[in-house]
Design a protein around this motif. Sequence first.
Motif, PDB file in Angstrom:
ATOM      1  N   LEU A   1       0.814  -1.223   0.000  1.00 61.66           N
ATOM      2  CA  LEU A   1       0.000   0.000   0.000  1.00 61.66           C
ATOM      3  C   LEU A   1       0.842   1.265   0.000  1.00 61.66           C
ATOM      4  CD1 LEU A   1      -2.804  -1.153   2.420  1.00 61.66           C
ATOM      5  CD2 LEU A   1      -3.000  -0.770  -0.016  1.00 61.66           C
ATOM      6  N   LYS A   2       2.130   1.117   0.276  1.00 62.93           N
ATOM      7  CA  LYS A   2       3.052   2.261   0.291  1.00 62.93           C
ATOM      8  C   LYS A   2       2.513   3.408   1.164  1.00 62.93           C
ATOM      9  CE  LYS A   2       5.880   1.071  -3.423  1.00 62.93           C
ATOM     10  NZ  LYS A   2       5.294   0.718  -4.690  1.00 62.93           N
ATOM     11  N   MET A   3       3.190   4.502   1.164  1.00 61.65           N
ATOM     12  CA  MET A   3       2.732   5.655   1.942  1.00 61.65           C
ATOM     13  C   MET A   3       1.469   6.212   1.269  1.00 61.65           C
ATOM     14  SD  MET A   3       4.714   5.920   4.440  1.00 61.65           S
ATOM     15  CE  MET A   3       4.450   7.569   5.085  1.00 61.65           C
ATOM     16  N   PRO A   4       0.491   6.753   1.997  1.00 60.32           N
ATOM     17  CA  PRO A   4       0.475   6.970   3.446  1.00 60.32           C
ATOM     18  C   PRO A   4       0.009   5.735   4.232  1.00 60.32           C
ATOM     19  CG  PRO A   4      -1.491   7.887   2.479  1.00 60.32           C
ATOM     20  CD  PRO A   4      -0.725   7.276   1.357  1.00 60.32           C
ATOM     21  N   PHE A   5      -0.088   4.580   3.582  1.00 58.12           N
ATOM     22  CA  PHE A   5      -0.509   3.370   4.298  1.00 58.12           C
ATOM     23  C   PHE A   5       0.647   2.379   4.259  1.00 58.12           C
ATOM     24  CE2 PHE A   5      -4.202   4.977   1.862  1.00 58.12           C
ATOM     25  CZ  PHE A   5      -4.934   5.491   2.928  1.00 58.12           C
ATOM     26  N   PRO A   6       1.642   2.540   5.105  1.00 59.93           N
ATOM     27  CA  PRO A   6       2.856   1.761   4.921  1.00 59.93           C
ATOM     28  C   PRO A   6       2.743   0.294   5.347  1.00 59.93           C
ATOM     29  CG  PRO A   6       3.078   3.208   6.796  1.00 59.93           C
ATOM     30  CD  PRO A   6       1.719   3.441   6.242  1.00 59.93           C
ATOM     31  N   ASN A   7       1.544  -0.168   5.624  1.00 56.06           N
ATOM     32  CA  ASN A   7       1.421  -1.578   5.994  1.00 56.06           C
ATOM     33  C   ASN A   7       1.026  -2.410   4.771  1.00 56.06           C
ATOM     34  OD1 ASN A   7      -0.945  -0.161   5.962  1.00 56.06           O
ATOM     35  ND2 ASN A   7      -2.015  -1.751   7.070  1.00 56.06           N
ATOM     36  N   LYS A   8       1.251  -3.701   4.833  1.00 55.85           N
ATOM     37  CA  LYS A   8       0.915  -4.562   3.706  1.00 55.85           C
ATOM     38  C   LYS A   8      -0.435  -5.220   3.985  1.00 55.85           C
ATOM     39  CE  LYS A   8       5.412  -4.734   2.359  1.00 55.85           C
ATOM     40  NZ  LYS A   8       6.034  -4.435   1.163  1.00 55.85           N
ATOM     41  N   SER A   9      -1.184  -5.390   2.960  1.00 58.41           N
ATOM     42  CA  SER A   9      -2.457  -6.063   3.124  1.00 58.41           C
ATOM     43  C   SER A   9      -2.401  -7.380   2.350  1.00 58.41           C
ATOM     44  CB  SER A   9      -3.524  -5.137   2.571  1.00 58.41           C
ATOM     45  OG  SER A   9      -4.728  -5.794   2.527  1.00 58.41           O
ATOM     46  N   TYR A  10      -3.110  -8.373   2.824  1.00 56.58           N
ATOM     47  CA  TYR A  10      -3.041  -9.706   2.224  1.00 56.58           C
ATOM     48  C   TYR A  10      -4.409 -10.115   1.698  1.00 56.58           C
ATOM     49  CZ  TYR A  10       1.394  -9.845   4.607  1.00 56.58           C
ATOM     50  OH  TYR A  10       2.660  -9.561   5.010  1.00 56.58           O
ATOM     51  N   GLY A  11      -4.441 -11.032   0.768  1.00 57.05           N
ATOM     52  CA  GLY A  11      -5.733 -11.501   0.284  1.00 57.05           C
ATOM     53  C   GLY A  11      -5.619 -12.766  -0.545  1.00 57.05           C
ATOM     54  N   TYR A  12      -6.794 -13.288  -0.955  1.00 61.71           N
ATOM     55  CA  TYR A  12      -6.868 -14.499  -1.777  1.00 61.71           C
ATOM     56  C   TYR A  12      -7.708 -14.227  -3.005  1.00 61.71           C
ATOM     57  CZ  TYR A  12      -5.460 -17.091   2.365  1.00 61.71           C
ATOM     58  OH  TYR A  12      -4.787 -17.558   3.446  1.00 61.71           O
TER      59      TYR A  12
END
Length: 454
Positions: A176-187
Motif C-alpha cells: 500500500l506504500k505511503m500513506p498506508f505503509p502496511n501490507k495487506s493480504y488476500g486471496y
Amino acid sequence: MKYTKKIVIVGSGVAGISAALKLVDNNYPGELITIIDKGNDPYIRKPSEVMTGFAGAGGFSDGKLTYHTAIGGQLSKYCGEEKAYDLMDQSIEMWKRFHPDPSKIMYSDPQAEPDFIKPYFGLRLFPVYHIGTDYLHEIGKRWYQYLVDKGVKFAWNTEVTKIDFKEQSVEFKIDLKMPFPNKSYGYEFYDELIFAVGKSGIDFAQSLSDDYKLPTEPKSVQIGVRFESPQKYFQKLIDISYDFKLYQKYENVSLRSFCTNNNAAYVAVEETYGDVTYNGHAKKGEEFRNDMTNFGILMEIKGIEDPFKWSRDVVQECNVTNAQTEEKLGGLYYSPNQSRQPSNTSEGDKVKAHEIQENVLPLIRTSFGGYFEYIEDFIDQMNKVFEFGDDWGMYIPEVKYLSPEPLVNYTNLALNEYPNVHFVGDALSARGITVSGAHGIYVAEYLLTNVTND
Ligand SMILES: Cc1cc2nc3c(=O)[nH]c(=O)nc-3n(C[C@H](O)[C@H](O)[C@H](O)COP(=O)(O)OP(=O)(O)OC[C@H]3O[C@@H](n4cnc5c(N)ncnc54)[C@H](O)[C@@H]3O)c2cc1C
C-alpha cells in the motif's frame, strides 16, 4: 459460446497482456479476467521500474520484435513451425495496433552474410521490427486502456506469494506504500490460471517448482558480458542488420552477440536475486542519441551439472559490496587501459558498475570457471573486423537465468498434473517479446475453444 470460467493471470507482462487481449478480442468477458501484478500501471510506472508493471520487462525494453523461430526461446517445439509463425504474426500485430504511429516502426530483414564477417563469425539472419523504449510507453497506455474498457480487472502493487494448485487459489500481498505503509493480504480463486511472471518472478517460479516437485526440461548455462563501444565502428554491419547476431561455435560452448542497441543505446542494470547483472535498451527520440552500440556477448555452455546454481555463483562473485556499509556497488566494468568509463543511463545517472583494471581479469577468468577466455577471444576477433582498438568497455556479468522449464502439455502449456495451470513467457521458455506474446496467445486460443460451459 457462453464463457463463465474465471481466469486469473499472474503478471501483466508481455505474455499476460497478450493472452488477455486475445481473449477479449474474441468475446471472452473481460469481467471474468483478473490480472495481478506486483508493479505499477503504465501511467505511473517509472523508467527505473525496468522489470515490473504493465507490459513487464518488455514494456521498458528496447522493443525489438524478432521474427524467427530460432530466436527468442522455445515456440515451435510446442506447436510446430507453421503455427509458430502464425502466433508470432499475431503477437507483433498487437504492438503495431496500439502504436500511435506504426509508420515509425523500423524493419530490417538482412538477406546475406557480408564477406567481411565470414572469416571470423557466423551471422544469423532474421527479420526484426524495432519500436524503441519511448514508443513502448505510449503503446502500453493504449493497450491498458483497451483492456480496462473491455472490463478486465487489474490489481497493481500486488505480489502473488503463494499458489495452491489443488484449491485453485492465489495468495497475495498488496504494497500500500505511503500513506498506508502496511501490507495487506488476500486471496483470489480461479478456474484457469495463466502464470506469466517473467524474469522478475523467477524466484517465485523456482519456489513453486520446488514445492510441487514439478518435472522440468534440462537447461544450459547462458552467461557473458554486455559490450559497449561507439557505434561508428559497427555501422557497416548495423546498416545490414540492426540487431545483428554474430556467433561462434566450439565443442561444448557457443557464443553469440545478443540484443544489440544502437543510436540512442543505453546499458541497463537488471537486479535479480539482489545481484546486479546487465542488459541494454535503446530510445527512439533524437534527444537521447548518444551514438553508442551495446550488446550482450553470451556463452551457452553445455554439460554443467547445476546450470542455475553455477550461473548464480558466477554472478555473485562478479558483484561488489561495500564491506562497511554493505551497500551493493554493482557488477564490474572493464575497459582496456581504462580508455572508457561506465556510461550514463537514459535518466542521466552513471550505470551502477565497479571499475576494474587488467590485474583483476585473472580473478574473473577463475570465477567463470575458465570460460571467460572465450569472450575475450570473441572480442579480439571482433576487433579484427571492426577495428575499435581500446575504445570499448564491458559490463560483467550479463546472464540469462533459464529458469527450470516445467514440463508442460504442448497443446495448452499446462502442467500435466494441473491442467488448468498454464505457464507462459519467460516463466516457461521464452526469451523475448514476440515469443512471450505468442505463448500468451496460444494459451488464450486454447481457452477460447475449451473453457466453456456449453
Ligand atoms: C532491459 C531489457 C531489454 C530487453 N529488450 C528486449 C528486446 O529488445 N526484444 C525482446 O524481444 N526482448 C527484450 N527483453 C526481454 C523481454 O522483455 C522479455 O522476454 C519479455 O518481457 C518476457 O515477457 P513475460 O510476459 O514472460 O515477462 P515480463 O514481461 O517480465 O512480465 C512479468 C510480469 O510479472 C510481474 N510479476 C513477477 N512476479 C510476480 C508476482 N509474484 N506477483 C505478481 N506479479 C509478478 C512483473 O511485475 C511483470 O510485470 C528485454 C528485457 C530487458 C530487461
